[in-house]
Scaffold this active site. Structure first.
Site, PDB file in Angstrom:
ATOM      1  N   ASP A  72       0.786  -1.228   0.000  1.00 13.54           N
ATOM      2  CA  ASP A  72       0.000   0.000   0.000  1.00 13.54           C
ATOM      3  C   ASP A  72       0.820   1.280   0.000  1.00 13.54           C
ATOM      4  OD1 ASP A  72      -2.540   1.453   0.329  1.00 13.54           O
ATOM      5  OD2 ASP A  72      -1.653   1.998   2.255  1.00 13.54           O
ATOM      6  N   ASP A  75       4.326   0.651   4.126  1.00 16.03           N
ATOM      7  CA  ASP A  75       4.158  -0.648   4.793  1.00 16.03           C
ATOM      8  C   ASP A  75       3.850  -1.728   3.757  1.00 16.03           C
ATOM      9  OD1 ASP A  75       1.708   0.166   3.968  1.00 16.03           O
ATOM     10  OD2 ASP A  75       0.676  -0.196   5.849  1.00 16.03           O
ATOM     11  N   TYR A 224      -8.307   2.348   6.244  1.00 16.31           N
ATOM     12  CA  TYR A 224      -9.071   2.919   5.135  1.00 16.31           C
ATOM     13  C   TYR A 224     -10.567   2.720   5.364  1.00 16.31           C
ATOM     14  CZ  TYR A 224      -4.689   3.488   2.559  1.00 16.31           C
ATOM     15  OH  TYR A 224      -3.439   3.878   2.163  1.00 16.31           O
ATOM     16  N   GLU A 427       5.332  10.000   4.429  1.00 15.31           N
ATOM     17  CA  GLU A 427       5.134   8.652   3.892  1.00 15.31           C
ATOM     18  C   GLU A 427       4.763   8.760   2.410  1.00 15.31           C
ATOM     19  OE1 GLU A 427       2.579   6.105   6.229  1.00 15.31           O
ATOM     20  OE2 GLU A 427       3.004   4.344   4.992  1.00 15.31           O
TER      21      GLU A 427
END
Ligand SMILES: *[C@@H]1O[C@H](CO)[C@@H](O)[C@H](O)[C@H]1NC(C)=O
Ligand SMILES: *[C@@H]1O[C@H](CO)[C@@H](O)[C@H](O)[C@H]1NC(C)=O
Ligand SMILES: *[C@@H]1O[C@H](CO)[C@@H](O)[C@H](O)[C@H]1NC(C)=O
Ligand SMILES: *[C@@H]1O[C@H](CO)[C@@H](O)[C@H](O)[C@H]1NC(C)=O
Length: 448
Positions: A72, A75, A224, A427
């Site tokens: 994703d 990670d 999510y 990220e």
């Protein structure tokens, strides 16, 4: 003296504003990030060489092969909902802006980026009303800091089905497959037909068994969570109509469209802006363009901005939100809505991200780009050297460059600290990049 300094600074500021970025190169490189995110057995033509085969044991609850797909973000969980959205977005962008990909010599790689996702999504669709929506557990994945090639944690798989539905996930996956079926229509008619057949079943599953996928897949709720599903059903129906021209899909659009409203415009969770663009094309009805105009006028004129002018929606992954909105407004411009001003402002916003703000937010592009992105696999040294939390905590740059990935973005005051410890701002993720890449492709097509 002071006056002179100001003049120089003013002059330099003027200069830096007129810097031209090579959008074609940005687009070419953009597809490398997806290669870095690949899970499963890597092909011989893999260009990102610091990655190797990984997660070869990913399986469903009945032993089904669930290898492949994309990790994703920083990670290694495979979250089906944002992955399907990424595939829809890439397919949409290549369909409507193929010229840009041809100009940049990126069409083949673009198709491969889509197929890596759709091959996996096809594997996840194990029965008419059964779709795996996640492999891996968020918390369990996040407690270690390793390469995906060395993972040892348990990676359970989770599905939606008739007794545990997920209209949002199933409809977004149908949208991804319907859009990809159009991308592959001439390149591989067999693959295209296979995608469309699965898309039909998935759309019916989404529409017949209604519910939120994050109520059925509990772990996804922490990462999510879906706010609602009617927008995905309409988005999926619009894509099914575009791929088949069958009126039954338009009937679903007409039934549910009046019930959905803009929340954040366009994102993995909110499909409204994209729906209006698609329906403007499919119906020719000006009401959809009117909605887009209202939305974009607000975004460009009323939404809050950072001191340096970035349209700003919130601290966490600020550029993702900005790019999603720019994409919708660049598409509105393509359809004649305030074209000149929307394009000019969008280019300014994208140039901010590529370096006009003083630093670039795209790894490997421009000056002062991030070297400490929160991205586990690129932060680790090559096998067999050990990795671990000492690499996360160290001040050294990432061992490898996750080239072409856009990081979360600055805070409200244009501040950004390039550290792995700041996931909300530093990220990277598949869906961040997809909207950025899509915007860049439109600039390439326009000849900027
Ligand atoms: C992300 O966007 C940037 C800019 O277009 C690009 O350089 C990078 O490679 C992109 N990555 C993906 C996966 O699209
Ligand atoms: C249906 O999905 C739920 C939730 O993922 C799961 O617990 C259950 O085992 C599934 N049912 C079947 C028959 O596979
Ligand atoms: C076309 O797609 C089919 C079905 O996925 C696949 O078996 C075949 O190898 C593909 N053909 C080419 C030329 O890629
Ligand atoms: C931004 O700067 C202003 C003025 O210096 C300050 O009041 C505010 O707290 C800052 N906001 C953030 C999020 O840092």
């Amino acid at each position: 003296m002071e006056f002179k300094t100001n003049v120089v600074i003013f002059f330099l500021a003027g200069l830096s504003f007129s810097v031209c970025y090579d959008y074609k190169t940005v687009l070419q490189k953009s597809l490398l990030f997806y290669e870095a995110q690949r899970s499963g057995k890597l092909p011989a033509d893999q260009k990102v060489k610091w990655r190797a085969d990984s997660a070869l044991n990913d399986k469903g609850i009945h032993g089904e092969d669930l290898t492949g797909g994309y990790y994703d973000a920083g990670d290694f969980v495979k979250f089906g909902f944002p992955m399907a959205f990424t595939a829809t977005l890439l397919s949409w962008n290549i369909l409507d802006h193929e010229k840009a990909y041809v100009k940049a010599g990126a069409l083949e790689d673009g198709r491969k980026a889509i197929k890596w996702a759709t091959d996996y999504l096809l594997k996840c669709h194990v029965g008419k009303n059964q779709l795996y929506g996640q492999v891996g557990l968020g918390e369990l994945d996040h407690v270690s800091w390793t390469r995906p090639e060395d993972m040892t944690m348990e990676r359970p798989a989770f599905m939606i089905n008739a007794s545990a539905p997920g209209s949002d996930l199933a409809a977004e996956t149908a949208a991804a497959m319907a859009a990809a079926s159009l991308v592959f229509k001439t390149a591989n008619a067999t693959y295209s037909a296979l995608l469309l057949e699965h898309a039909r079943q998935l759309f019916d599953f989404a529409n017949d068994y209604r519910g939120k996928y994050s109520d059925s897949i509990a772990d996804a709720k922490n990462f999510y969570p879906s706010s609602n599903y009617p927008d995905e059903i309409v988005w999926g129906a619009a894509w099914m109509y575009r791929a088949t021209r069958e009126q039954k899909y338009m009937k679903v659009v007409d039934e549910l469209y009046p019930t959905i409203q803009y929340w954040d415009g366009f994102s993995w969770d909110d499909k409204k802006g994209g729906i209006d663009v698609l329906l403007a094309d499919l119906t020719g009805d000006s009401k959809y363009l009117d909605k887009l105009k209202t939305f974009c006028e607000y975004a460009f004129n009323k939404q809050s901005r950072t001191p340096k002018g970035l349209i700003f929606y919130g601290e966490s992954a600020s550029l993702r939100s900005t790019n999603n909105v720019l994409l919708i407004c660049l598409e509105a411009a393509q359809r004649g809505v305030n074209a000149e001003s929307y394009r000019k402002e969008s280019k300014k916003q994208l140039d901010y991200m590529l370096g006009d703000s003083g630093s670039s937010y795209v790894v490997g592009i421009g000056k002062n780009y991030p070297t400490h992105a929160h991205h586990r696999s690129s932060s680790c040294p090559d096998h067999p050297k050990p990795c671990g939390w000492t690499f996360f905590n160290s001040d050294l740059p990432n061992y490898h460059m996750v080239e072409g990935a856009i990081v979360g973005g600055p805070g409200a005051n244009d501040t950004h600290v390039d550290t792995r410890k700041d996931a909300p701002h530093n990220e990277v993720a598949c869906d961040f990049n997809a909207s950025f890449q899509a915007c860049i492709a439109i600039l390439v097509e326009l000849g900027y």
